[in-house]
Enzyme design. Structure first.
Site, PDB file in Angstrom:
ATOM      1  N   SER A  42       3.326 -16.684  -2.880  1.00  0.00           N
ATOM      2  CA  SER A  42       3.403 -15.815  -4.146  1.00  0.00           C
ATOM      3  C   SER A  42       4.908 -15.875  -4.556  1.00  0.00           C
ATOM      4  O   SER A  42       5.617 -14.910  -4.428  1.00  0.00           O
ATOM      5  CB  SER A  42       3.120 -14.373  -3.814  1.00  0.00           C
ATOM      6  OG  SER A  42       3.954 -13.800  -2.903  1.00  0.00           O
ATOM      7  N   HIS A 162      -2.707 -14.390  -0.249  1.00  0.00           N
ATOM      8  CA  HIS A 162      -2.657 -14.633   1.164  1.00  0.00           C
ATOM      9  C   HIS A 162      -3.772 -14.329   1.777  1.00  0.00           C
ATOM     10  O   HIS A 162      -4.092 -14.951   2.796  1.00  0.00           O
ATOM     11  CB  HIS A 162      -1.603 -13.711   1.751  1.00  0.00           C
ATOM     12  CG  HIS A 162       0.008 -13.953   1.395  1.00  0.00           C
ATOM     13  ND1 HIS A 162       1.026 -13.184   1.877  1.00  0.00           N
ATOM     14  CD2 HIS A 162       0.444 -14.949   0.605  1.00  0.00           C
ATOM     15  CE1 HIS A 162       2.009 -13.623   1.094  1.00  0.00           C
ATOM     16  NE2 HIS A 162       1.804 -14.538   0.416  1.00  0.00           N
ATOM     17  N   GLN A 170      -1.184  -7.377  -2.024  1.00  0.00           N
ATOM     18  CA  GLN A 170      -0.829  -8.607  -0.989  1.00  0.00           C
ATOM     19  C   GLN A 170      -0.846  -8.235   0.510  1.00  0.00           C
ATOM     20  O   GLN A 170      -1.311  -8.831   1.298  1.00  0.00           O
ATOM     21  CB  GLN A 170       0.369  -9.317  -1.465  1.00  0.00           C
ATOM     22  CG  GLN A 170       0.612 -10.726  -0.544  1.00  0.00           C
ATOM     23  CD  GLN A 170       1.932 -11.285  -1.241  1.00  0.00           C
ATOM     24  OE1 GLN A 170       1.841 -12.063  -2.109  1.00  0.00           O
ATOM     25  NE2 GLN A 170       3.126 -10.939  -0.621  1.00  0.00           N
ATOM     26  N   GLU A 171       0.170  -6.987   0.790  1.00  0.00           N
ATOM     27  CA  GLU A 171       0.214  -6.891   2.272  1.00  0.00           C
ATOM     28  C   GLU A 171      -0.016  -5.293   2.397  1.00  0.00           C
ATOM     29  O   GLU A 171       0.576  -4.569   1.681  1.00  0.00           O
ATOM     30  CB  GLU A 171       1.523  -7.248   2.557  1.00  0.00           C
ATOM     31  CG  GLU A 171       1.789  -8.602   2.330  1.00  0.00           C
ATOM     32  CD  GLU A 171       3.497  -9.105   2.581  1.00  0.00           C
ATOM     33  OE1 GLU A 171       4.160  -8.315   3.272  1.00  0.00           O
ATOM     34  OE2 GLU A 171       3.674 -10.275   2.161  1.00  0.00           O
ATOM     35  N   GLU A 212      -0.603 -14.842   6.880  1.00  0.00           N
ATOM     36  CA  GLU A 212       0.471 -14.288   7.483  1.00  0.00           C
ATOM     37  C   GLU A 212      -0.170 -13.516   9.062  1.00  0.00           C
ATOM     38  O   GLU A 212       0.428 -12.915   9.559  1.00  0.00           O
ATOM     39  CB  GLU A 212       1.286 -13.182   6.663  1.00  0.00           C
ATOM     40  CG  GLU A 212       1.898 -13.974   5.558  1.00  0.00           C
ATOM     41  CD  GLU A 212       2.845 -13.144   4.855  1.00  0.00           C
ATOM     42  OE1 GLU A 212       3.061 -11.932   5.085  1.00  0.00           O
ATOM     43  OE2 GLU A 212       3.730 -13.332   4.115  1.00  0.00           O
ATOM     44  N   ASP A 249       3.337  -4.480   0.279  1.00  0.00           N
ATOM     45  CA  ASP A 249       3.844  -5.116  -0.540  1.00  0.00           C
ATOM     46  C   ASP A 249       2.815  -5.577  -1.605  1.00  0.00           C
ATOM     47  O   ASP A 249       1.699  -6.202  -1.358  1.00  0.00           O
ATOM     48  CB  ASP A 249       4.236  -6.612   0.071  1.00  0.00           C
ATOM     49  CG  ASP A 249       4.669  -7.483  -0.842  1.00  0.00           C
ATOM     50  OD1 ASP A 249       5.036  -7.119  -1.944  1.00  0.00           O
ATOM     51  OD2 ASP A 249       5.265  -8.745  -0.530  1.00  0.00           O
ATOM     52  N   GLU A 292       7.097  -2.596  -1.714  1.00  0.00           N
ATOM     53  CA  GLU A 292       7.560  -3.640  -2.052  1.00  0.00           C
ATOM     54  C   GLU A 292       6.951  -4.260  -3.541  1.00  0.00           C
ATOM     55  O   GLU A 292       5.586  -4.073  -3.686  1.00  0.00           O
ATOM     56  CB  GLU A 292       7.588  -4.763  -1.221  1.00  0.00           C
ATOM     57  CG  GLU A 292       8.131  -6.153  -1.412  1.00  0.00           C
ATOM     58  CD  GLU A 292       7.972  -7.153  -0.333  1.00  0.00           C
ATOM     59  OE1 GLU A 292       8.025  -6.681   0.834  1.00  0.00           O
ATOM     60  OE2 GLU A 292       7.953  -8.244  -0.533  1.00  0.00           O
ATOM     61  N   ASP A 319      11.435  -7.857  -4.082  1.00  0.00           N
ATOM     62  CA  ASP A 319      11.393  -9.138  -3.515  1.00  0.00           C
ATOM     63  C   ASP A 319      11.420 -10.285  -4.813  1.00  0.00           C
ATOM     64  O   ASP A 319      12.324 -10.811  -5.226  1.00  0.00           O
ATOM     65  CB  ASP A 319      10.064  -9.307  -2.857  1.00  0.00           C
ATOM     66  CG  ASP A 319       9.847 -10.823  -2.437  1.00  0.00           C
ATOM     67  OD1 ASP A 319      10.457 -11.778  -2.325  1.00  0.00           O
ATOM     68  OD2 ASP A 319       8.620 -11.118  -2.012  1.00  0.00           O
ATOM     69  N   LYS A 344      15.116 -13.626   1.608  1.00  0.00           N
ATOM     70  CA  LYS A 344      14.536 -14.851   2.169  1.00  0.00           C
ATOM     71  C   LYS A 344      15.442 -15.732   1.960  1.00  0.00           C
ATOM     72  O   LYS A 344      15.826 -16.128   0.401  1.00  0.00           O
ATOM     73  CB  LYS A 344      13.195 -15.030   1.221  1.00  0.00           C
ATOM     74  CG  LYS A 344      12.390 -13.981   1.508  1.00  0.00           C
ATOM     75  CD  LYS A 344      10.937 -14.206   0.470  1.00  0.00           C
ATOM     76  CE  LYS A 344       9.745 -13.261   0.649  1.00  0.00           C
ATOM     77  NZ  LYS A 344       8.870 -13.133  -0.215  1.00  0.00           N
ATOM     78  N   SER A 371      13.109 -11.464   5.702  1.00  0.00           N
ATOM     79  CA  SER A 371      11.799 -11.953   5.650  1.00  0.00           C
ATOM     80  C   SER A 371      11.722 -13.370   5.981  1.00  0.00           C
ATOM     81  O   SER A 371      12.108 -14.338   5.598  1.00  0.00           O
ATOM     82  CB  SER A 371      10.947 -11.349   4.319  1.00  0.00           C
ATOM     83  OG  SER A 371      10.003 -11.870   4.238  1.00  0.00           O
ATOM     84  N   HIS A 372      10.188 -13.512   6.446  1.00  0.00           N
ATOM     85  CA  HIS A 372       9.655 -15.002   6.471  1.00  0.00           C
ATOM     86  C   HIS A 372       9.098 -15.408   5.358  1.00  0.00           C
ATOM     87  O   HIS A 372       8.959 -14.280   4.210  1.00  0.00           O
ATOM     88  CB  HIS A 372       8.692 -14.983   7.570  1.00  0.00           C
ATOM     89  CG  HIS A 372       7.409 -14.064   7.121  1.00  0.00           C
ATOM     90  ND1 HIS A 372       6.146 -14.090   7.848  1.00  0.00           N
ATOM     91  CD2 HIS A 372       7.161 -13.120   6.188  1.00  0.00           C
ATOM     92  CE1 HIS A 372       5.202 -13.179   7.213  1.00  0.00           C
ATOM     93  NE2 HIS A 372       5.918 -12.807   6.395  1.00  0.00           N
ATOM     94  N   ARG A 373       8.394 -16.296   5.056  1.00  0.00           N
ATOM     95  CA  ARG A 373       7.399 -16.546   4.090  1.00  0.00           C
ATOM     96  C   ARG A 373       6.062 -16.889   4.642  1.00  0.00           C
ATOM     97  O   ARG A 373       5.652 -17.034   5.828  1.00  0.00           O
ATOM     98  CB  ARG A 373       8.068 -17.930   3.223  1.00  0.00           C
ATOM     99  CG  ARG A 373       9.287 -18.139   2.809  1.00  0.00           C
ATOM    100  CD  ARG A 373       9.672 -17.032   1.845  1.00  0.00           C
ATOM    101  NE  ARG A 373       8.776 -17.079   0.630  1.00  0.00           N
ATOM    102  CZ  ARG A 373       9.177 -17.232  -0.667  1.00  0.00           C
ATOM    103  NH1 ARG A 373      10.333 -17.596  -0.798  1.00  0.00           N
ATOM    104  NH2 ARG A 373       8.215 -16.840  -1.486  1.00  0.00           N
ATOM    105  N   SER A 374       5.070 -17.043   3.530  1.00  0.00           N
ATOM    106  CA  SER A 374       3.632 -17.166   4.029  1.00  0.00           C
ATOM    107  C   SER A 374       3.331 -18.314   4.779  1.00  0.00           C
ATOM    108  O   SER A 374       2.754 -18.601   5.652  1.00  0.00           O
ATOM    109  CB  SER A 374       2.760 -16.847   2.931  1.00  0.00           C
ATOM    110  OG  SER A 374       3.267 -17.525   1.814  1.00  0.00           O
ATOM    111  N   LYS A 395      10.400  -8.731   8.581  1.00  0.00           N
ATOM    112  CA  LYS A 395       9.120  -8.934   7.988  1.00  0.00           C
ATOM    113  C   LYS A 395       8.506 -10.243   8.506  1.00  0.00           C
ATOM    114  O   LYS A 395       8.954 -11.205   7.609  1.00  0.00           O
ATOM    115  CB  LYS A 395       8.904  -8.712   6.568  1.00  0.00           C
ATOM    116  CG  LYS A 395       7.509  -8.161   6.126  1.00  0.00           C
ATOM    117  CD  LYS A 395       7.701  -8.025   4.651  1.00  0.00           C
ATOM    118  CE  LYS A 395       7.307  -9.422   3.768  1.00  0.00           C
ATOM    119  NZ  LYS A 395       6.747  -8.794   2.432  1.00  0.00           N
TER     120      LYS A 395
HETATM  121  P1  PGA Z   1       5.186 -15.661  -0.072  1.00  0.00           P
HETATM  122  O1  PGA Z   1       4.959 -14.019   0.527  1.00  0.00           O
HETATM  123  O2  PGA Z   1       6.098 -15.885   0.957  1.00  0.00           O
HETATM  124  O3  PGA Z   1       3.915 -16.159  -0.246  1.00  0.00           O
HETATM  125  O4  PGA Z   1       6.099 -15.309  -1.442  1.00  0.00           O
HETATM  126  C1  PGA Z   1       6.098 -12.941   1.209  1.00  0.00           C
HETATM  127  C2  PGA Z   1       6.280 -11.722   0.350  1.00  0.00           C
HETATM  128  O5  PGA Z   1       5.859 -11.859  -0.775  1.00  0.00           O
HETATM  129  O6  PGA Z   1       6.943 -10.999   0.707  1.00  0.00           O
HETATM  130 ZN    ZN Z   2       7.071  -9.845  -1.160  1.00  0.00          ZN
END
Ligand code: PGA
Ligand code: ZN
Length: 423
Positions: A42, A162, A170-171, A212, A249, A292, A319, A344, A371-374, A395
């Site tokens: 995303s 995801h 999403q989360e 994730e 999120d 988020e 984000d 990120k 934060s990581h990524r997906s 995250k």
């Molecule tokens: P993405 O998702 O790595 O697919 O962008 C992570 C997020 O939105 O926090």
């Molecule tokens: Zn996000």
């Protein structure tokens, strides 16, 4: 002085099976540091460009051979001979070589790979663990970063782009209280994750996992996912609102179209004000700790409204709206649009620019979430980075799947190391 002697790149795979860039940085001592770049699903419009070849004959267009070539032929040679202690100079050289605003000439993925590998090279040259070297770099830009293990934000249920299920958000997060030690927080996260799996099983809800590592169930509404989490937590020794909190999120840009948001909780699409009312309702039910991306990435007025509405109660995390981009961060600070940032490094493309953004948000009093990524690799760079910059939270997804667990485990190792050293 320790110099960069050679840099080379390889196309490897991320956790989704998508190609990504790995770079190696060899120092004049002969030591080699290797790092790889994650990828988002995303992705926000304002992120640095992730260069993919777009050739449908190769990895269905996802290959990154051109980015690899750009490291081998331009970016790598461009930093040869530079002092690996001077990360700022290395990153500035990479930015100059590319010369575009969004790193579209050579690719944010190519540039970040070199930036990450040379940062690891700096740690090697200084004979320091990566988190301590990052801490030195953070202090150089004026971040008052105290070394500690940040609190984990666990992504327990994966929806949106995801998840394989039907959720729009999403989360769905579980966040242990910040007063807990890291190892206790991780244990809580794992126990709740296990309980949630059993519960979903009992309900007959599909619970394969998403990108994730969180469960990706089919449920009636998005609010039901919070209810399922709440029910799972009730069966553990942990108390909601004391030991653990919930977060979201929403990644709202994904289900926003023509001025409206379509979510399965409501029979008709919602405008921004109606969506804000729905967040108020959800917050009354579940006392969230953070939300988020509650609105799409250009809905500045709605972001201002939600921050005002929830001021002091919960963290509004940017984000996609911020994309770890200094100009957007400065606008958000001036507009009072957020009070937390999802950091990120691959959204902006170099370690040094990421540090500058963290410094700016810290000065504004925001919460910092690294934060990581997906799409992740088994590189744990981001865990050391989070500790080194003194972030409030990390995250890294659910406490499951190798590419997520490697980061949680790295934090356990750092926690032990700090205890041994009494830091
Ligand atoms: P993405 O998702 O790595 O697919 O962008 C992570 C997020 O939105 O926090
Ligand atoms: Zn996000």
């Amino acid at each position: 002085m320790s110099k960069v002697q050679k840099v080379w790149a390889t196309q490897i795979l991320d956790s989704r099976g998508f190609p990504t860039v790995e770079a190696a940085c060899q120092l004049d001592s002969g030591e080699v540091a290797v790092a790889s770049v994650p990828g988002g699903t995303s992705t926000g419009t304002y992120e640095a460009l992730e260069l993919r070849d777009g050739d449908n004959q190769k990895f269905l267009g996802k290959s990154v051979y051109n980015a690899v070539k750009n490291v081998n032929e331009v970016l790598g040679p461009g930093v040869w001979g530079l002092d690996v202690n001077d990360q700022d100079k290395i990153d500035k050289r990479l930015i100059e070589l590319d010369g575009t605003k969004n790193k579209s000439k050579y690719g944010g993925n190519a540039i970040l790979a070199v930036s990450l590998a040379s940062t690891k090279g700096g740690a090697l040259a200084n004979k320091q663990p990566l988190y301590l070297w990052v801490n030195t770099l953070a202090k150089r830009v004026g971040i008052n970063a105290e070394i500690h293990i940040p609190s984990p934000i666990f992504n327990m249920i994966n929806g949106g782009l995801h998840g394989a299920g039907n959720l729009d958000f999403q989360e769905f997060h579980v966040i242990p209280a910040t007063s807990k030690t890291y190892s206790d927080s991780l244990r809580m996260g794992v126990e709740i994750y296990m309980m949630l799996g059993k519960d979903l099983d009992r309900r007959g809800a599909i619970h394969s996992v998403g990108d994730e590592g969180g469960y990706a169930p089919n449920l009636f509404t998005n609010a039901d996912a919070l209810e399922v989490l709440y029910e799972a937590i009730k069966q553990t020794p942990y108390q909601m609102g004391r030991d653990v909190f919930l977060g979201l999120d929403v990644a709202a840009s994904v289900f926003y179209k023509n001025g409206e948001y379509t979510i399965r909780d409501k029979s008709a699409p919602l405008n921004d004000d109606a969506l804000l009312d729905y967040y108020k309702y959800i917050n009354n039910q579940y006392h969230l700790a953070l939300i988020e991306d509650p609105f799409h990435e250009d809905a500045w007025d709605s972001w201002k409204k939600i921050l005002e509405a929830f001021q002091g109660q919960l963290t509004i995390v940017g984000d996609d709206i911020l994309a770890t981009n200094m100009e957007r961060v400065q606008k958000a600070i001036a507009d009072k649009a957020c009070n937390g940032i999802l950091v990120k490094p691959n959204q902006v493309g170099t370690v040094s620019e990421t540090l500058e953004v963290i410094k700016t948000t810290r000065d504004a009093g925001w919460k910092v979430i690294v934060s990581h990524r997906s799409g992740e690799t088994n590189d744990w760079f981001i865990a050391d980075f989070a500790v080194g910059v003194g972030s409030d939270y990390t995250k890294f997804g659910a406490p499951a799947r190798g590419e997520r667990v490697v980061k949680y485990n790295r934090l356990l190792s750092i926690e032990s190391e700090l205890q041994q050293k009494n830091i």
